[in-house]
Design a protein around this motif. Structure first.
Motif, PDB file in Angstrom:
ATOM      1  N   ALA A 232       0.802  -1.119  -0.124  1.00 53.63           N
ATOM      2  CA  ALA A 232       0.082   0.130   0.005  1.00 53.63           C
ATOM      3  C   ALA A 232       0.787   1.207  -0.019  1.00 53.63           C
ATOM      4  N   CYS A 233       2.208   1.059   0.058  1.00 57.76           N
ATOM      5  CA  CYS A 233       3.133   2.249   0.226  1.00 57.76           C
ATOM      6  C   CYS A 233       3.758   2.604  -1.223  1.00 57.76           C
ATOM      7  N   VAL A 234       3.510   1.677  -1.985  1.00 53.17           N
ATOM      8  CA  VAL A 234       4.224   2.045  -3.301  1.00 53.17           C
ATOM      9  C   VAL A 234       3.729   3.407  -3.866  1.00 53.17           C
ATOM     10  N   GLY A 235       2.605   3.603  -4.105  1.00 54.85           N
ATOM     11  CA  GLY A 235       2.112   4.920  -4.609  1.00 54.85           C
ATOM     12  C   GLY A 235       2.638   6.005  -3.698  1.00 54.85           C
ATOM     13  N   PRO A 236       2.370   5.836  -2.299  1.00 54.51           N
ATOM     14  CA  PRO A 236       2.797   7.318  -1.589  1.00 54.51           C
ATOM     15  C   PRO A 236       4.223   7.623  -1.759  1.00 54.51           C
ATOM     16  N   PHE A 237       5.089   6.480  -1.684  1.00 53.71           N
ATOM     17  CA  PHE A 237       6.550   6.768  -2.101  1.00 53.71           C
ATOM     18  C   PHE A 237       6.724   7.705  -3.104  1.00 53.71           C
ATOM     19  N   PHE A 238       6.372   7.006  -4.381  1.00 55.61           N
ATOM     20  CA  PHE A 238       6.637   7.683  -5.567  1.00 55.61           C
ATOM     21  C   PHE A 238       5.919   8.998  -5.758  1.00 55.61           C
ATOM     22  N   THR A 239       5.076   9.003  -5.013  1.00 50.73           N
ATOM     23  CA  THR A 239       4.211  10.607  -4.873  1.00 50.73           C
ATOM     24  C   THR A 239       5.143  11.430  -4.281  1.00 50.73           C
ATOM     25  N   LYS A 240       5.741  11.090  -3.148  1.00 50.69           N
ATOM     26  CA  LYS A 240       6.754  11.793  -2.391  1.00 50.69           C
ATOM     27  C   LYS A 240       8.030  12.185  -3.362  1.00 50.69           C
ATOM     28  N   MET A 241       8.668  11.142  -4.059  1.00 48.41           N
ATOM     29  CA  MET A 241       9.511  11.547  -4.889  1.00 48.41           C
ATOM     30  C   MET A 241       9.292  12.602  -6.057  1.00 48.41           C
ATOM     31  N   GLN A 242       8.116  12.174  -6.545  1.00 48.27           N
ATOM     32  CA  GLN A 242       7.881  13.130  -8.012  1.00 48.27           C
ATOM     33  C   GLN A 242       7.276  14.448  -7.523  1.00 48.27           C
ATOM     34  N   GLN A 243       6.867  14.421  -6.436  1.00 44.77           N
ATOM     35  CA  GLN A 243       6.535  15.863  -5.898  1.00 44.77           C
ATOM     36  C   GLN A 243       7.602  16.806  -5.540  1.00 44.77           C
ATOM     37  N   ALA A 244       8.857  16.436  -5.581  1.00 43.62           N
ATOM     38  CA  ALA A 244       9.991  17.267  -5.250  1.00 43.62           C
ATOM     39  C   ALA A 244       9.932  17.596  -3.829  1.00 43.62           C
ATOM     40  N   ASN A 245       9.640  16.686  -3.097  1.00 46.39           N
ATOM     41  CA  ASN A 245       9.862  16.999  -1.505  1.00 46.39           C
ATOM     42  C   ASN A 245      11.297  17.078  -1.212  1.00 46.39           C
ATOM     43  N   ARG A 246      11.866  18.153  -1.241  1.00 40.36           N
ATOM     44  CA  ARG A 246      13.355  18.445  -0.996  1.00 40.36           C
ATOM     45  C   ARG A 246      13.852  17.604   0.178  1.00 40.36           C
ATOM     46  N   GLU A 247      13.459  17.783   1.304  1.00 41.52           N
ATOM     47  CA  GLU A 247      13.986  17.096   2.318  1.00 41.52           C
ATOM     48  C   GLU A 247      14.106  15.524   2.348  1.00 41.52           C
ATOM     49  N   TYR A 248      12.944  15.012   1.706  1.00 39.50           N
ATOM     50  CA  TYR A 248      12.776  13.676   1.560  1.00 39.50           C
ATOM     51  C   TYR A 248      13.584  13.023   0.681  1.00 39.50           C
ATOM     52  N   LYS A 249      13.588  13.986  -0.928  1.00 42.60           N
ATOM     53  CA  LYS A 249      14.769  13.555  -1.726  1.00 42.60           C
ATOM     54  C   LYS A 249      16.238  13.476  -1.124  1.00 42.60           C
ATOM     55  N   ASP A 250      16.498  14.480  -0.525  1.00 47.12           N
ATOM     56  CA  ASP A 250      17.869  14.458   0.152  1.00 47.12           C
ATOM     57  C   ASP A 250      18.235  13.516   1.005  1.00 47.12           C
ATOM     58  N   GLY A 251      17.212  13.023   1.868  1.00 48.42           N
ATOM     59  CA  GLY A 251      17.416  11.784   2.728  1.00 48.42           C
ATOM     60  C   GLY A 251      17.670  10.560   1.824  1.00 48.42           C
ATOM     61  N   PHE A 252      16.889  10.494   0.631  1.00 49.68           N
ATOM     62  CA  PHE A 252      16.861   9.447  -0.454  1.00 49.68           C
ATOM     63  C   PHE A 252      18.615   9.285  -0.654  1.00 49.68           C
ATOM     64  N   TYR A 253      18.848  10.539  -1.346  1.00 52.05           N
ATOM     65  CA  TYR A 253      20.114  10.443  -1.942  1.00 52.05           C
ATOM     66  C   TYR A 253      21.263  10.050  -0.960  1.00 52.05           C
ATOM     67  N   ASP A 254      21.129  10.793   0.156  1.00 47.22           N
ATOM     68  CA  ASP A 254      22.022  10.636   1.088  1.00 47.22           C
ATOM     69  C   ASP A 254      22.193   9.104   1.451  1.00 47.22           C
ATOM     70  N   GLU A 255      21.257   8.342   1.534  1.00 47.72           N
ATOM     71  CA  GLU A 255      21.381   7.088   1.751  1.00 47.72           C
ATOM     72  C   GLU A 255      21.815   6.218   0.838  1.00 47.72           C
ATOM     73  N   LEU A 256      21.392   6.574  -0.661  1.00 46.08           N
ATOM     74  CA  LEU A 256      21.979   6.051  -1.785  1.00 46.08           C
ATOM     75  C   LEU A 256      23.278   5.988  -1.782  1.00 46.08           C
ATOM     76  N   ASN A 257      24.035   7.177  -1.611  1.00 49.92           N
ATOM     77  CA  ASN A 257      25.414   7.361  -1.652  1.00 49.92           C
ATOM     78  C   ASN A 257      26.053   6.713  -0.393  1.00 49.92           C
ATOM     79  N   ALA A 258      25.717   6.582   0.651  1.00 42.33           N
ATOM     80  CA  ALA A 258      26.112   5.571   1.710  1.00 42.33           C
ATOM     81  C   ALA A 258      26.108   4.273   1.549  1.00 42.33           C
ATOM     82  N   PHE A 259      24.878   3.932   0.711  1.00 39.95           N
ATOM     83  CA  PHE A 259      24.875   2.373   0.347  1.00 39.95           C
ATOM     84  C   PHE A 259      25.860   2.088  -0.832  1.00 39.95           C
TER      85      PHE A 259
END
Length: 370
Positions: A232-259
């Motif tokens: 049930a979280c597939v839609g909400p996640f992509f909505t967050k990413m596509q709506q350009a939520n800056r703080e959420y996207k920054d957290g995503f890419y920080d985790e991506l680089n660390a990974f």
């Protein structure tokens, strides 16, 4: 208790009426009436579907807003006030939805029954299951491994397809079409695949798959935050990413680089371990009769003795040993023998081996007297 037959009085009939004017084409009249009734029903269904769709969208917004409010309460500021205003608007919308639902129910109740609806199920409902927790804690390690193996046998090609997708819309659609992939097993396989790609020096492909791996991990993390089924979280996640939520996207890419950094480190460790294992295997193969490594023994010899073995000069070796103390000479020669660098009575052993080989050859080709 008397039976209420009133609901049977309000039935719309158009296909079996006989009281039509003789100058009117009766079949055409029935078709027109039937078509008009179908169109009214379709319009009613469309209104219900739109209301349900809007309710679902509002519920998703409500869940996202709940998370934002939780984050904003710790920080304060103007964002908190804006979010509270949004919350009030959502509550107002919910009241409007309830009012609209009541209107539709009343309208549906007053609508006459007809041949298309009289036998249909009017009370069907859809039940969406809550998150199903797998009972992994009750499984042994072997059972967990077997379950994971079965999952990969069935879904490995689908996971790899997901790992190669580039656009958010494609990823969203693929996960909605294949909801069984939204789980920890998919995330775990993507991690292993990333490490393998880095070991194979396919760095660009590793970084691409790593992005998809973090997508899956963020969906799973969002489900834990919202306490709902990950699917049930597939839609909400992509909505967050596509709506350009800056703080959420920054957290995503920080985790991506660390990974990606963790993947590179783990790949380097595995390469180092593999090289060490290969070196140990090679070392075991070259051990001498006494269990010593000839390479290690040679490197531990004095330079003068190393030169004797490099040039294979026996006279120089004898002279060098005589120039050393008895204890040192015996110590080094004993290690040379145990490592196979020096073979005592090598010529006599070679002669014995040749004689043995000759005897075996003669025995093979020897034929009995006729």
């Amino acid at each position: 208790m008397p039976i209420d037959y009133s609901k049977w009085k309000n039935i719309e009939i158009s296909d079996d009426e006989d009281d039509t004017h003789p100058n009117i084409d009766t079949p055409s009249l029935f078709r027109w009436r039937h078509q008009a009734r179908i169109e009214r029903q379709a319009e009613a269904e469309r209104e219900k579907a739109e209301l349900e769709k809007t309710k679902r969208e509002t519920e998703l917004k409500k869940q996202e807003l709940k998370q934002k409010l939780k984050e904003a309460e710790t920080k304060g500021g103007d964002d908190l006030n804006k979010l509270k205003i949004e919350e009030a608007e959502l509550k107002k919308q919910e009241q409007e939805f309830k009012k609209k639902e009541e209107e539709l129910k009343k309208k549906e109740k007053l609508t006459p029954w007809n041949v298309d609806t009289i036998s249909h199920d009017k009370f069907a409902k859809t039940i969406i299951n809550k998150e199903e927790k797998r009972e992994d804690e009750n499984l042994t390690d072997e059972q967990k491994a077997e379950r994971y193996k079965q999952f990969l046998d069935k879904n490995k090609s689908k996971i790899k397809h997901f790992g190669m997708l580039k656009h958010y819309e494609d990823s969203k659609r693929y996960l909605i079409d294949n909801p069984e992939l939204v789980c920890d097993d998919t995330a775990n396989y993507l991690v292993v695949w990333c490490i393998d790609l880095e070991i194979e020096e396919k760095h660009d492909l590793m970084e691409h798959v790593a992005h998809q791996c973090i997508v899956m991990q963020f969906i799973l993390e969002l489900s834990k935050t919202l306490k709902c089924d990950p699917r049930a979280c597939v839609g909400p996640f992509f909505t967050k990413m596509q709506q350009a939520n800056r703080e959420y996207k920054d957290g995503f890419y920080d985790e991506l680089n660390a990974f990606k950094a963790r993947v590179k480190k783990r790949a380097a460790e595995k390469i180092e371990a593999a090289m060490a294992e290969a070196e140990e295997e090679e070392r075991q193969k070259r051990l001498g009769p006494g269990g010593l490594d000839p390479v290690e023994v040679f490197e531990s010899l004095p330079e003068s003795l190393q030169q004797c073995f490099e040039t294979q000069n026996i006279e120089m070796l004898q002279e060098t040993l005589l120039s050393m103390s008895k204890e040192d000479a015996e110590y080094h020669m004993d290690r040379c023998i145990k490592s196979g660098l020096w073979v005592p009575d090598a010529k006599s052993k070679e002669a014995k081996d040749e004689n043995k080989e000759k005897a075996e050859t003669e025995e093979v080709y020897d034929t009995p007297d006729s």
